[in-house]
Write a protein that holds these residues in place. Structure first.
Motif, mmCIF file in Angstrom:
data_model
loop_
_atom_site.group_PDB
_atom_site.id
_atom_site.type_symbol
_atom_site.label_atom_id
_atom_site.label_comp_id
_atom_site.label_asym_id
_atom_site.label_seq_id
_atom_site.Cartn_x
_atom_site.Cartn_y
_atom_site.Cartn_z
ATOM 1 N N MET A 105 21.775 -28.102 60.824
ATOM 2 C CA MET A 105 20.762 -27.500 60.985
ATOM 3 C C MET A 105 21.050 -26.341 59.540
ATOM 4 O O MET A 105 21.438 -25.229 59.348
ATOM 5 N N PHE A 106 19.621 -26.370 59.128
ATOM 6 C CA PHE A 106 19.366 -25.316 58.606
ATOM 7 C C PHE A 106 19.320 -24.001 58.944
ATOM 8 O O PHE A 106 18.804 -23.372 60.259
ATOM 9 N N GLY A 107 19.936 -22.754 58.701
ATOM 10 C CA GLY A 107 20.082 -21.468 59.174
ATOM 11 C C GLY A 107 20.869 -19.993 58.250
ATOM 12 O O GLY A 107 21.636 -20.754 57.542
ATOM 13 N N GLY A 108 21.112 -19.230 59.430
ATOM 14 C CA GLY A 108 21.311 -17.754 58.687
ATOM 15 C C GLY A 108 21.598 -16.665 59.366
ATOM 16 O O GLY A 108 20.916 -17.052 60.552
ATOM 17 N N ALA A 109 21.599 -15.687 58.872
ATOM 18 C CA ALA A 109 22.543 -14.158 60.271
ATOM 19 C C ALA A 109 20.547 -13.649 59.864
ATOM 20 O O ALA A 109 19.531 -14.424 59.147
ATOM 21 N N ARG A 110 20.659 -13.297 60.951
ATOM 22 C CA ARG A 110 18.986 -12.712 61.620
ATOM 23 C C ARG A 110 18.741 -11.617 61.374
ATOM 24 O O ARG A 110 20.184 -10.619 61.490
ATOM 25 N N LEU A 117 13.338 -19.799 60.021
ATOM 26 C CA LEU A 117 11.760 -20.172 59.186
ATOM 27 C C LEU A 117 12.108 -19.912 57.492
ATOM 28 O O LEU A 117 12.563 -20.238 57.177
ATOM 29 N N ARG A 118 12.674 -18.036 57.161
ATOM 30 C CA ARG A 118 13.653 -17.684 55.988
ATOM 31 C C ARG A 118 14.567 -18.541 55.716
ATOM 32 O O ARG A 118 14.463 -18.929 54.890
ATOM 33 N N GLU A 119 15.516 -18.942 56.592
ATOM 34 C CA GLU A 119 16.668 -19.046 55.476
ATOM 35 C C GLU A 119 16.544 -20.261 56.226
ATOM 36 O O GLU A 119 16.597 -20.811 54.995
ATOM 37 N N THR A 120 15.366 -21.031 55.915
ATOM 38 C CA THR A 120 15.248 -22.367 55.801
ATOM 39 C C THR A 120 14.494 -22.728 54.627
ATOM 40 O O THR A 120 14.835 -22.941 53.754
ATOM 41 N N ALA A 121 13.246 -21.673 53.858
ATOM 42 C CA ALA A 121 13.094 -21.267 52.494
ATOM 43 C C ALA A 121 14.210 -20.903 52.197
ATOM 44 O O ALA A 121 14.099 -21.396 50.981
ATOM 45 N N GLU A 122 14.603 -20.318 51.763
ATOM 46 C CA GLU A 122 15.800 -19.890 51.133
ATOM 47 C C GLU A 122 16.714 -20.870 50.757
ATOM 48 O O GLU A 122 17.009 -21.193 49.751
ATOM 49 N N GLU A 123 17.019 -21.882 51.795
ATOM 50 C CA GLU A 123 18.077 -22.924 51.591
ATOM 51 C C GLU A 123 17.354 -24.823 51.047
ATOM 52 O O GLU A 123 18.333 -25.401 50.945
ATOM 53 N N SER A 124 15.954 -24.527 51.343
ATOM 54 C CA SER A 124 15.490 -25.665 51.364
ATOM 55 C C SER A 124 14.047 -26.054 50.752
ATOM 56 O O SER A 124 13.530 -24.424 50.814
ATOM 57 N N SER A 125 13.077 -26.711 49.809
ATOM 58 C CA SER A 125 12.022 -26.339 49.734
ATOM 59 C C SER A 125 11.188 -26.267 51.032
ATOM 60 O O SER A 125 9.530 -26.122 50.682
ATOM 61 N N LEU A 126 11.027 -27.081 51.765
ATOM 62 C CA LEU A 126 10.749 -26.666 53.367
ATOM 63 C C LEU A 126 10.149 -25.284 53.392
ATOM 64 O O LEU A 126 10.910 -24.341 53.501
ATOM 65 N N ARG A 127 9.362 -25.360 53.808
ATOM 66 C CA ARG A 127 8.231 -23.694 54.423
ATOM 67 C C ARG A 127 7.083 -24.025 55.289
ATOM 68 O O ARG A 127 7.575 -24.536 55.782
ATOM 69 N N ALA A 128 7.505 -22.452 56.069
ATOM 70 C CA ALA A 128 7.022 -22.694 57.295
ATOM 71 C C ALA A 128 6.084 -23.165 57.405
ATOM 72 O O ALA A 128 5.142 -23.136 58.778
ATOM 73 N N GLU A 129 5.243 -23.175 56.533
ATOM 74 C CA GLU A 129 3.495 -23.558 56.755
ATOM 75 C C GLU A 129 3.681 -25.204 56.472
ATOM 76 O O GLU A 129 2.693 -25.851 57.191
ATOM 77 N N GLY A 130 4.629 -25.928 56.477
ATOM 78 C CA GLY A 130 5.015 -27.344 56.631
ATOM 79 C C GLY A 130 5.306 -27.768 58.122
ATOM 80 O O GLY A 130 5.636 -28.820 58.372
ATOM 81 N N VAL A 131 5.744 -26.879 58.786
ATOM 82 C CA VAL A 131 5.813 -27.079 60.274
ATOM 83 C C VAL A 131 5.362 -25.798 61.675
ATOM 84 O O VAL A 131 4.821 -24.650 61.362
ATOM 85 N N ARG A 132 5.644 -27.060 62.593
ATOM 86 C CA ARG A 132 4.773 -26.312 63.480
ATOM 87 C C ARG A 132 5.988 -25.855 64.857
ATOM 88 O O ARG A 132 6.530 -27.031 64.865
ATOM 89 N N VAL A 133 5.861 -24.881 64.945
ATOM 90 C CA VAL A 133 7.221 -24.505 65.714
ATOM 91 C C VAL A 133 7.059 -24.705 67.235
ATOM 92 O O VAL A 133 5.391 -24.615 68.077
ATOM 93 N N HIS A 134 7.495 -25.737 68.034
ATOM 94 C CA HIS A 134 7.427 -25.408 69.634
ATOM 95 C C HIS A 134 8.285 -25.133 70.356
ATOM 96 O O HIS A 134 7.967 -25.168 71.799
ATOM 97 N N GLY A 135 9.875 -24.488 70.441
ATOM 98 C CA GLY A 135 10.209 -23.922 71.079
ATOM 99 C C GLY A 135 11.603 -23.784 70.912
ATOM 100 O O GLY A 135 12.108 -23.793 69.337
#
Length: 299
Positions: free
Chosen positions: A56-61, A72-90
């Motif tokens: 998974m994309f991820g890192g320190a909180r 969401l921040r770590e993913t946006a820093e490591e890839s072109s995927l942005r928070a508005e492109g997904v819906r969090v479920h759990g």
């Protein structure tokens, strides 16, 4: 460098990256035409711990950052995927004693092209869930994958408002419309904070459908569209998704129709104590929650 960047030792004696814990994001997309679930994975750069493996994309909180925001921040820093492109479920957590990793599961409406955006990411790929185990996986992700795979669905909570109202003695019988409106507002707040008791998530962020009937359906003033937080006021890690269905006749029949029309890839949980309604919903594949389990989470 954020204030969470750095090494930490957990209660098991292991060393982990993230002074305040860490979070990762697992985006998934369900192709309804093929009936295949895909997950978006990151190939770790060769110089990283576990270089060349997939996870998974991820890192320190950060110390002031919740788990969802960090993922969401770590993913946006490591890839072109942005928070508005997904819906969090759990979220699901792996607690090591004094240090924990939080997996945030979210759906994407399409398998859009996602590119590496940092030196930590060698490659990205949408992978069929059936093919994940055959890949060279990052060891912590490999250990958590069997549980994560069971969480790639959209949770939907369907609330029998009349039944839930009747489960608490707050004077609802004197003002049914006012009691239903109070319950609606409490559930909107809960939707932003997250709901417990929807396995396998520790906390889930479901779509919530409130079904009302009778005088409440005719007179309740609450907008039946998606609930939105007031500008400048944050209710929780995720924007609440609450809608009201006004039954034209029987509330039970309206709830059954909501469940019958379930969208592919969604898991429905019906909140009611009515035995006959519970039986009808179970026959359609829905899970059940008692009114008290929901009421105990409200404030």
């Amino acid at each position: 460098m954020g204030d969470g960047d750095g090494w930490a030792r957990c209660g098991r004696g292991h060393i982990h990256w993230g002074r305040h814990g860490a979070s990762g994001l697992l985006p998934f997309h369900r192709d309804t035409a093929e009936d295949i679930t895909y997950v978006l994975l990151q190939q770790r750069a060769g110089w990283c711990n576990g270089g060349g493996t997939w996870g998974m994309f991820g890192g320190a909180r950060g110390s002031r950052e919740d788990e969802v925001a960090a993922a969401l921040r770590e993913t946006a820093e490591e890839s072109s995927l942005r928070a508005e492109g997904v819906r969090v479920h759990g979220i699901l957590t792996d607690d090591h004693g004094g240090w924990r990793f939080t997996s945030v599961v979210a759906s994407a409406p399409e398998r859009a092209s996602v590119r590496p955006a940092s030196l930590e990411t060698s490659d990205t790929a949408w992978v069929s869930a059936d093919e994940v185990e055959g890949m060279r996986l990052f060891e912590p992700f490999e250990a958590s994958w069997p549980r994560l795979r069971t969480a790639t669905f959209k949770p939907v909570l369907v609330v029998d408002v009349a039944n839930v109202m009747g489960a608490r003695a707050d004077g609802w019988w004197r003002d049914r419309v006012g009691a239903a409106t109070r319950l609606h507002d409490q559930i909107v707040r809960l939707a932003g904070r997250g709901v417990s008791d929807i396995p396998p998530f520790e906390v889930s962020y479901p779509e919530i459908v409130l079904v009302v009937e009778g005088v409440v359906a005719r007179e309740m003033a609450t907008d039946s569209g998606q609930a939105r937080p007031r500008p400048g006021r944050r209710r929780g890690p995720v924007e609440p998704d609450v809608r009201v269905v006004r039954a034209k006749g029987s509330g039970d029949d309206a709830i059954v129709e909501v469940v019958r029309a379930a969208e592919p890839g969604a898991a429905y949980v019906v909140v009611t104590a009515d035995r006959e309604l519970r039986r009808r919903c179970e026959e359609l594949g829905a899970s059940l929650m008692g009114p008290r389990m929901l009421l105990n989470q409200l404030r």
